[in-house]
Motif scaffolding. Structure first.
Motif, PDB file in Angstrom:
ATOM      1  N   ASP A 155       0.835  -1.207   0.000  1.00 56.57           N
ATOM      2  CA  ASP A 155       0.000   0.000   0.000  1.00 56.57           C
ATOM      3  C   ASP A 155       0.869   1.256   0.000  1.00 56.57           C
ATOM      4  O   ASP A 155       0.581   2.232  -0.700  1.00 56.57           O
ATOM      5  CB  ASP A 155      -0.922   0.014   1.222  1.00 56.57           C
ATOM      6  N   LEU A 156       1.928   1.232   0.795  1.00 56.65           N
ATOM      7  CA  LEU A 156       2.827   2.372   0.868  1.00 56.65           C
ATOM      8  C   LEU A 156       3.558   2.555  -0.456  1.00 56.65           C
ATOM      9  O   LEU A 156       3.743   3.681  -0.933  1.00 56.65           O
ATOM     10  CB  LEU A 156       3.842   2.157   2.005  1.00 56.65           C
ATOM     11  N   CYS A 157       3.949   1.461  -1.082  1.00 54.14           N
ATOM     12  CA  CYS A 157       4.655   1.532  -2.364  1.00 54.14           C
ATOM     13  C   CYS A 157       3.761   2.102  -3.458  1.00 54.14           C
ATOM     14  O   CYS A 157       4.193   2.912  -4.281  1.00 54.14           O
ATOM     15  CB  CYS A 157       5.157   0.143  -2.761  1.00 54.14           C
ATOM     16  N   GLU A 158       2.514   1.643  -3.484  1.00 58.31           N
ATOM     17  CA  GLU A 158       1.580   2.137  -4.495  1.00 58.31           C
ATOM     18  C   GLU A 158       1.326   3.631  -4.320  1.00 58.31           C
ATOM     19  O   GLU A 158       1.210   4.383  -5.287  1.00 58.31           O
ATOM     20  CB  GLU A 158       0.262   1.367  -4.401  1.00 58.31           C
ATOM     21  N   GLN A 159       1.235   4.084  -3.076  1.00 57.91           N
ATOM     22  CA  GLN A 159       0.981   5.497  -2.803  1.00 57.91           C
ATOM     23  C   GLN A 159       2.144   6.361  -3.277  1.00 57.91           C
ATOM     24  O   GLN A 159       1.945   7.451  -3.815  1.00 57.91           O
ATOM     25  CB  GLN A 159       0.761   5.694  -1.305  1.00 57.91           C
ATOM     26  N   GLU A 160       3.368   5.875  -3.076  1.00 55.63           N
ATOM     27  CA  GLU A 160       4.548   6.668  -3.415  1.00 55.63           C
ATOM     28  C   GLU A 160       4.972   6.504  -4.865  1.00 55.63           C
ATOM     29  O   GLU A 160       5.878   7.196  -5.328  1.00 55.63           O
ATOM     30  CB  GLU A 160       5.726   6.270  -2.498  1.00 55.63           C
ATOM     31  N   HIS A 161       4.367   5.535  -5.598  1.00 54.67           N
ATOM     32  CA  HIS A 161       4.718   5.282  -6.999  1.00 54.67           C
ATOM     33  C   HIS A 161       6.220   5.063  -7.151  1.00 54.67           C
ATOM     34  O   HIS A 161       6.873   5.668  -8.005  1.00 54.67           O
ATOM     35  CB  HIS A 161       4.284   6.454  -7.883  1.00 54.67           C
ATOM     36  N   CYS A 162       6.754   4.209  -6.293  1.00 51.55           N
ATOM     37  CA  CYS A 162       8.211   4.039  -6.274  1.00 51.55           C
ATOM     38  C   CYS A 162       8.696   2.979  -7.255  1.00 51.55           C
ATOM     39  O   CYS A 162       9.898   2.805  -7.431  1.00 51.55           O
ATOM     40  CB  CYS A 162       8.681   3.673  -4.860  1.00 51.55           C
ATOM     41  N   GLY A 163       7.775   2.223  -7.861  1.00 54.95           N
ATOM     42  CA  GLY A 163       8.170   1.213  -8.835  1.00 54.95           C
ATOM     43  C   GLY A 163       8.792  -0.004  -8.221  1.00 54.95           C
ATOM     44  O   GLY A 163       9.711  -0.599  -8.792  1.00 54.95           O
ATOM     45  N   CYS A 164       8.295  -0.407  -7.047  1.00 55.11           N
ATOM     46  CA  CYS A 164       8.888  -1.545  -6.340  1.00 55.11           C
ATOM     47  C   CYS A 164       8.848  -2.831  -7.159  1.00 55.11           C
ATOM     48  O   CYS A 164       9.729  -3.673  -7.043  1.00 55.11           O
ATOM     49  CB  CYS A 164       8.148  -1.784  -5.022  1.00 55.11           C
ATOM     50  N   GLU A 165       7.803  -2.985  -7.946  1.00 53.76           N
ATOM     51  CA  GLU A 165       7.608  -4.258  -8.624  1.00 53.76           C
ATOM     52  C   GLU A 165       7.927  -4.179 -10.117  1.00 53.76           C
ATOM     53  O   GLU A 165       7.653  -5.094 -10.863  1.00 53.76           O
ATOM     54  CB  GLU A 165       6.158  -4.707  -8.432  1.00 53.76           C
ATOM     55  N   GLU A 166       8.533  -3.078 -10.552  1.00 53.69           N
ATOM     56  CA  GLU A 166       8.776  -2.913 -11.974  1.00 53.69           C
ATOM     57  C   GLU A 166       9.976  -3.704 -12.448  1.00 53.69           C
ATOM     58  O   GLU A 166      10.025  -4.160 -13.567  1.00 53.69           O
ATOM     59  CB  GLU A 166       8.981  -1.426 -12.286  1.00 53.69           C
ATOM     60  N   GLU A 167      10.988  -3.843 -11.596  1.00 50.27           N
ATOM     61  CA  GLU A 167      12.180  -4.554 -12.017  1.00 50.27           C
ATOM     62  C   GLU A 167      12.790  -5.280 -10.820  1.00 50.27           C
ATOM     63  O   GLU A 167      12.592  -4.925  -9.682  1.00 50.27           O
ATOM     64  CB  GLU A 167      13.206  -3.585 -12.616  1.00 50.27           C
ATOM     65  N   GLU A 168      13.566  -6.306 -11.167  1.00 46.76           N
ATOM     66  CA  GLU A 168      14.074  -7.206 -10.138  1.00 46.76           C
ATOM     67  C   GLU A 168      14.995  -6.512  -9.147  1.00 46.76           C
ATOM     68  O   GLU A 168      14.945  -6.748  -7.958  1.00 46.76           O
ATOM     69  CB  GLU A 168      14.825  -8.366 -10.822  1.00 46.76           C
ATOM     70  N   GLY A 169      15.868  -5.640  -9.649  1.00 44.81           N
ATOM     71  CA  GLY A 169      16.856  -5.046  -8.750  1.00 44.81           C
ATOM     72  C   GLY A 169      16.530  -3.631  -8.338  1.00 44.81           C
ATOM     73  O   GLY A 169      17.405  -2.767  -8.362  1.00 44.81           O
ATOM     74  N   SER A 170      15.289  -3.353  -7.986  1.00 44.06           N
ATOM     75  CA  SER A 170      14.869  -1.974  -7.734  1.00 44.06           C
ATOM     76  C   SER A 170      14.750  -1.635  -6.259  1.00 44.06           C
ATOM     77  O   SER A 170      14.121  -0.653  -5.907  1.00 44.06           O
ATOM     78  CB  SER A 170      13.520  -1.722  -8.411  1.00 44.06           C
ATOM     79  N   ILE A 171      15.337  -2.429  -5.364  1.00 45.89           N
ATOM     80  CA  ILE A 171      15.214  -2.155  -3.933  1.00 45.89           C
ATOM     81  C   ILE A 171      15.828  -0.808  -3.582  1.00 45.89           C
ATOM     82  O   ILE A 171      15.220   0.015  -2.898  1.00 45.89           O
ATOM     83  CB  ILE A 171      15.871  -3.277  -3.104  1.00 45.89           C
ATOM     84  N   LEU A 172      17.038  -0.544  -4.060  1.00 48.38           N
ATOM     85  CA  LEU A 172      17.702   0.725  -3.770  1.00 48.38           C
ATOM     86  C   LEU A 172      16.917   1.895  -4.369  1.00 48.38           C
ATOM     87  O   LEU A 172      16.736   2.931  -3.727  1.00 48.38           O
ATOM     88  CB  LEU A 172      19.124   0.717  -4.335  1.00 48.38           C
ATOM     89  N   LYS A 173      16.440   1.691  -5.611  1.00 44.45           N
ATOM     90  CA  LYS A 173      15.681   2.755  -6.269  1.00 44.45           C
ATOM     91  C   LYS A 173      14.398   3.069  -5.504  1.00 44.45           C
ATOM     92  O   LYS A 173      14.063   4.229  -5.267  1.00 44.45           O
ATOM     93  CB  LYS A 173      15.340   2.339  -7.698  1.00 44.45           C
ATOM     94  N   SER A 174      13.679   2.025  -5.088  1.00 40.17           N
ATOM     95  CA  SER A 174      12.418   2.225  -4.372  1.00 40.17           C
ATOM     96  C   SER A 174      12.653   2.930  -3.041  1.00 40.17           C
ATOM     97  O   SER A 174      11.914   3.844  -2.673  1.00 40.17           O
ATOM     98  CB  SER A 174      11.743   0.874  -4.130  1.00 40.17           C
ATOM     99  N   ALA A 175      13.684   2.496  -2.310  1.00 38.60           N
ATOM    100  CA  ALA A 175      13.989   3.118  -1.023  1.00 38.60           C
ATOM    101  C   ALA A 175      14.369   4.589  -1.209  1.00 38.60           C
ATOM    102  O   ALA A 175      13.985   5.452  -0.421  1.00 38.60           O
ATOM    103  CB  ALA A 175      15.127   2.369  -0.338  1.00 38.60           C
ATOM    104  N   LEU A 176      15.118   4.869  -2.288  1.00 36.06           N
ATOM    105  CA  LEU A 176      15.535   6.246  -2.559  1.00 36.06           C
ATOM    106  C   LEU A 176      14.335   7.129  -2.905  1.00 36.06           C
ATOM    107  O   LEU A 176      14.231   8.271  -2.430  1.00 36.06           O
ATOM    108  CB  LEU A 176      16.551   6.273  -3.698  1.00 36.06           C
ATOM    109  N   VAL A 177      13.394   6.601  -3.708  1.00 33.74           N
ATOM    110  CA  VAL A 177      12.203   7.366  -4.083  1.00 33.74           C
ATOM    111  C   VAL A 177      11.363   7.678  -2.843  1.00 33.74           C
ATOM    112  O   VAL A 177      10.905   8.807  -2.646  1.00 33.74           O
ATOM    113  CB  VAL A 177      11.363   6.594  -5.125  1.00 33.74           C
ATOM    114  N   HIS A 178      11.146   6.659  -1.995  1.00 36.12           N
ATOM    115  CA  HIS A 178      10.415   6.876  -0.750  1.00 36.12           C
ATOM    116  C   HIS A 178      11.079   7.986   0.072  1.00 36.12           C
ATOM    117  O   HIS A 178      10.416   8.905   0.569  1.00 36.12           O
ATOM    118  CB  HIS A 178      10.395   5.593   0.089  1.00 36.12           C
ATOM    119  N   THR A 179      12.390   7.878   0.220  1.00 42.66           N
ATOM    120  CA  THR A 179      13.131   8.833   1.053  1.00 42.66           C
ATOM    121  C   THR A 179      13.021  10.258   0.514  1.00 42.66           C
ATOM    122  O   THR A 179      12.801  11.208   1.276  1.00 42.66           O
ATOM    123  CB  THR A 179      14.611   8.421   1.135  1.00 42.66           C
TER     124      THR A 179
END
Length: 300
Positions: A155-179
């Protein structure tokens, strides 16, 4: 002070306060993303096991006494992602003191006195969090049975549009977008609040607190709600100067959750009524404990 100087000083203060949060926010979101990826959606069940859940408020209270408001911001994000209970969130909020400890140290407050105050905040936060979780346990079970949706990292990922599920190695990208999203939000709100506090005048707020001892607990709690490190500095200094009693000080510092409430309103924005209830609850709890300490003539 002219308007330009006021804005410059407020901009600098807001920038410094916000920069302090970035490491805590980034690490928090990095851990949340890693948990979600590694447990394939089972992180809530893992963290909510009985042997962990019951001790959550105790751990939250201990972490909260560390003089850094970043922990309250991290707790707000974890709560919005469904990873900690309301009791744990409140424990972190109530134990957070921002700049209290550094100010005590710089003012050479005796170590035993500092230890008593920190211990009192941790115990109060732990007990409050444990009681809240216990009282709400049956309510939560009832809601589960009715099939009401629960908070989840997705739910938090969808709200922030961080792209958590767009690509396999996106953990750093998602955390950075949230931050980045949360940092920008906190900076803007902190800047506005700092301008208001500086414009109204810290001296006026100090006079208001020290000249109304009967209502001091309520006023101190109201000042503590200001999501800015200046509020904890002000309340602590008033206590050190002997202008407010221990109960007033404790009320303000218990309510003062730093920017935790700001982050909660941002990350949990789909639950505005819940956020408002939590804010009111934090204030009421801080004031009640302050009144109790005042009635018992507690001195540290």
């Amino acid at each position: 002070m002219n308007i330009l100087d006021l804005f410059t000083d407020s901009l600098l203060d807001a920038g410094i306060d916000t920069l302090k949060l970035i490491p805590f926010l980034f690490i928090t979101y990095l851990v949340m993303e890693a948990l979600e990826r590694r447990t394939e959606g089972k992180s809530q069940d893992l963290i909510r096991k009985e042997n962990v859940g019951r001790l959550g408020p105790i751990f939250g209270a201990i972490v909260g006494i560390v003089p850094q408001c970043g922990f309250s911001a991290a707790a707000a994000s974890l709560y919005s992602g469904g990873l900690i209970s309301l009791g744990t969130l409140l424990a972190v909020f109530l134990s957070t003191s921002d700049e209290m400890l550094p100010l005590f140290i710089s003012s050479q407050v005796p170590i035993p006195q500092m230890a008593r105050i920190l211990a009192a905040k941790a115990v109060i936060a732990s007990l409050t969090g444990l009681v809240i979780d216990f009282v709400l346990h049956q309510i939560r079970l009832h809601r589960h049975k009715k099939g009401e949706p629960q908070k989840h990292i997705h739910d938090l990922c969808e709200q922030e549009h961080c792209g958590c599920e767009e690509e396999e190695g996106s953990i750093l990208k998602s955390a950075l977008v949230h931050t980045l999203h949360i940092t920008l939000f906190v900076f803007l709100i902190t800047l506005v609040l700092t301008l208001l506090v500086e414009g109204f005048g810290e001296e006026a707020i100090r006079d208001l607190l020290s000249s109304h001892p009967a209502a001091g607990v309520f006023l101190s709690g109201a000042v503590g709600l200001i999501p800015n490190c200046a509020s904890s500095i002000m309340i602590t200094q008033l206590y050190l100067d002997g202008l407010i009693a221990a109960g007033q000080m404790m009320a303000g510092l218990l309510v003062g959750a730093g920017v935790g409430l700001l982050v909660l309103f941002r990350t949990n924005s789909h639950h505005l009524r819940e956020n408002l209830k939590i804010t009111v609850l934090v204030y009421v709890l801080g004031v009640l404990w302050g009144l109790l300490l005042t009635a018992l003539h507690v001195q540290f």
